[in-house]
Design a protein around this motif. Structure first.
Motif, PDB file in Angstrom:
ATOM      1  N   ILE A  39       1.506  -2.193  -3.582  1.00  0.00           N
ATOM      2  CA  ILE A  39       1.032  -2.434  -2.224  1.00  0.00           C
ATOM      3  C   ILE A  39       2.008  -3.376  -1.532  1.00  0.00           C
ATOM      4  N   SER A  40       2.289  -3.113  -0.272  1.00  0.00           N
ATOM      5  CA  SER A  40       3.196  -3.976   0.485  1.00  0.00           C
ATOM      6  C   SER A  40       2.775  -3.961   1.950  1.00  0.00           C
ATOM      7  N   ARG A  41       3.304  -4.903   2.691  1.00  0.00           N
ATOM      8  CA  ARG A  41       2.971  -4.998   4.113  1.00  0.00           C
ATOM      9  C   ARG A  41       4.177  -5.458   4.896  1.00  0.00           C
ATOM     10  N   ASP A  42       4.182  -5.140   6.172  1.00  0.00           N
ATOM     11  CA  ASP A  42       5.225  -5.583   7.091  1.00  0.00           C
ATOM     12  C   ASP A  42       4.517  -6.316   8.225  1.00  0.00           C
ATOM     13  N   ASN A  43       4.484  -7.626   8.147  1.00  0.00           N
ATOM     14  CA  ASN A  43       3.719  -8.398   9.125  1.00  0.00           C
ATOM     15  C   ASN A  43       4.291  -8.307  10.536  1.00  0.00           C
ATOM     16  N   ALA A  44       5.560  -7.903  10.642  1.00  0.00           N
ATOM     17  CA  ALA A  44       6.158  -7.780  11.967  1.00  0.00           C
ATOM     18  C   ALA A  44       5.696  -6.505  12.664  1.00  0.00           C
ATOM     19  N   LYS A  45       5.448  -5.432  11.887  1.00  0.00           N
ATOM     20  CA  LYS A  45       5.119  -4.145  12.494  1.00  0.00           C
ATOM     21  C   LYS A  45       3.699  -3.697  12.196  1.00  0.00           C
ATOM     22  N   ALA A  46       3.000  -4.406  11.319  1.00  0.00           N
ATOM     23  CA  ALA A  46       1.586  -4.181  11.015  1.00  0.00           C
ATOM     24  C   ALA A  46       1.261  -2.894  10.291  1.00  0.00           C
ATOM     25  N   PRO A  47       2.131  -2.321   9.457  1.00  0.00           N
ATOM     26  CA  PRO A  47       1.617  -1.321   8.541  1.00  0.00           C
ATOM     27  C   PRO A  47       1.411  -1.927   7.142  1.00  0.00           C
ATOM     28  N   VAL A  48       0.565  -1.294   6.395  1.00  0.00           N
ATOM     29  CA  VAL A  48       0.373  -1.619   4.992  1.00  0.00           C
ATOM     30  C   VAL A  48       0.679  -0.342   4.213  1.00  0.00           C
ATOM     31  N   TYR A  49       1.397  -0.474   3.113  1.00  0.00           N
ATOM     32  CA  TYR A  49       1.803   0.695   2.350  1.00  0.00           C
ATOM     33  C   TYR A  49       1.191   0.659   0.949  1.00  0.00           C
ATOM     34  N   LEU A  50       1.004   1.837   0.397  1.00  0.00           N
ATOM     35  CA  LEU A  50       0.643   1.956  -1.012  1.00  0.00           C
ATOM     36  C   LEU A  50       1.578   2.995  -1.617  1.00  0.00           C
ATOM     37  N   GLN A  51       2.576   2.516  -2.353  1.00  0.00           N
ATOM     38  CA  GLN A  51       3.501   3.406  -3.043  1.00  0.00           C
ATOM     39  C   GLN A  51       2.879   3.783  -4.378  1.00  0.00           C
ATOM     40  N   MET A  52       2.702   5.075  -4.597  1.00  0.00           N
ATOM     41  CA  MET A  52       2.032   5.556  -5.804  1.00  0.00           C
ATOM     42  C   MET A  52       3.021   6.395  -6.604  1.00  0.00           C
ATOM     43  N   ASN A  53       3.363   5.914  -7.781  1.00  0.00           N
ATOM     44  CA  ASN A  53       4.304   6.620  -8.658  1.00  0.00           C
ATOM     45  C   ASN A  53       3.588   7.076  -9.920  1.00  0.00           C
ATOM     46  N   ASN A  54       4.196   8.036 -10.605  1.00  0.00           N
ATOM     47  CA  ASN A  54       3.639   8.556 -11.851  1.00  0.00           C
ATOM     48  C   ASN A  54       2.154   8.902 -11.692  1.00  0.00           C
ATOM     49  N   LEU A  55       1.862   9.671 -10.659  1.00  0.00           N
ATOM     50  CA  LEU A  55       0.477  10.001 -10.361  1.00  0.00           C
ATOM     51  C   LEU A  55      -0.147  10.855 -11.448  1.00  0.00           C
ATOM     52  N   LYS A  56      -1.437  10.655 -11.655  1.00  0.00           N
ATOM     53  CA  LYS A  56      -2.201  11.370 -12.668  1.00  0.00           C
ATOM     54  C   LYS A  56      -3.345  12.126 -11.993  1.00  0.00           C
ATOM     55  N   PRO A  57      -3.844  13.178 -12.628  1.00  0.00           N
ATOM     56  CA  PRO A  57      -4.969  13.916 -12.027  1.00  0.00           C
ATOM     57  C   PRO A  57      -6.167  13.009 -11.720  1.00  0.00           C
ATOM     58  N   GLU A  58      -6.380  11.988 -12.519  1.00  0.00           N
ATOM     59  CA  GLU A  58      -7.502  11.087 -12.277  1.00  0.00           C
ATOM     60  C   GLU A  58      -7.297  10.186 -11.067  1.00  0.00           C
ATOM     61  N   ASP A  59      -6.121  10.228 -10.454  1.00  0.00           N
ATOM     62  CA  ASP A  59      -5.889   9.491  -9.203  1.00  0.00           C
ATOM     63  C   ASP A  59      -6.379  10.286  -7.989  1.00  0.00           C
ATOM     64  N   THR A  60      -6.809  11.514  -8.218  1.00  0.00           N
ATOM     65  CA  THR A  60      -7.304  12.352  -7.121  1.00  0.00           C
ATOM     66  C   THR A  60      -8.531  11.708  -6.477  1.00  0.00           C
ATOM     67  N   ALA A  61      -8.453  11.495  -5.162  1.00  0.00           N
ATOM     68  CA  ALA A  61      -9.542  10.831  -4.438  1.00  0.00           C
ATOM     69  C   ALA A  61      -9.181  10.772  -2.961  1.00  0.00           C
ATOM     70  N   VAL A  62     -10.151  10.367  -2.164  1.00  0.00           N
ATOM     71  CA  VAL A  62      -9.869   9.965  -0.790  1.00  0.00           C
ATOM     72  C   VAL A  62      -9.538   8.485  -0.815  1.00  0.00           C
TER      73      VAL A  62
END
Length: 123
Positions: free
Chosen positions: A68-91
């Protein structure tokens, strides 16, 4: 405060996705941000959080794979997801709450929510 999440999609197991959450708030840097997810038939669960000073905390199930990361100057928040697994399936949902000293890992502790973005990981 309004939140708009995007970046979900269909990916094969082992692949990567980056979710984004655009936050409209006059004092974005003073909000703690979190990502949660909800799979069909399950309760919403905590994924990761980042506070105003960029300190982070993760659920054990995603530690070492998600960032998880954020850019306080531009106001987005990111979630970089690597090595995804089927159990990560969700909203996946982003959430915000005015900052405080303690980590917040329960959905009821957040005041503002985005609309959710679907992540599907195929095996």
């Amino acid at each position: 405060v309004q939140l708009q999440a995007s970046g979900g999609g269909l990916v094969q197991a082992g692949g990567s996705l980056r979710l984004s959450c655009v936050v409209s708030a006059r004092t974005f840097s003073r909000y703690d941000m979190g990502w949660f997810r909800q799979a069909p038939g399950k309760e919403r669960e905590f994924v990761a959080t980042i506070n105003w000073s960029d300190s982070t905390y993760y659920a054990d199930s995603v530690k070492g794979r998600f960032t998880i990361s954020r850019d306080n100057a531009k106001a987005p928040v990111y979630l970089q997801m690597n090595n995804l697994k089927p159990e990560d399936t969700a909203v996946y949902y982003c959430a915000a709450v005015f900052t405080s000293a303690r980590w917040k890992t329960n959905s009821y502790e957040y005041d503002y929510w985005g609309q959710g973005t679907q992540v599907t990981v195929s095996s």
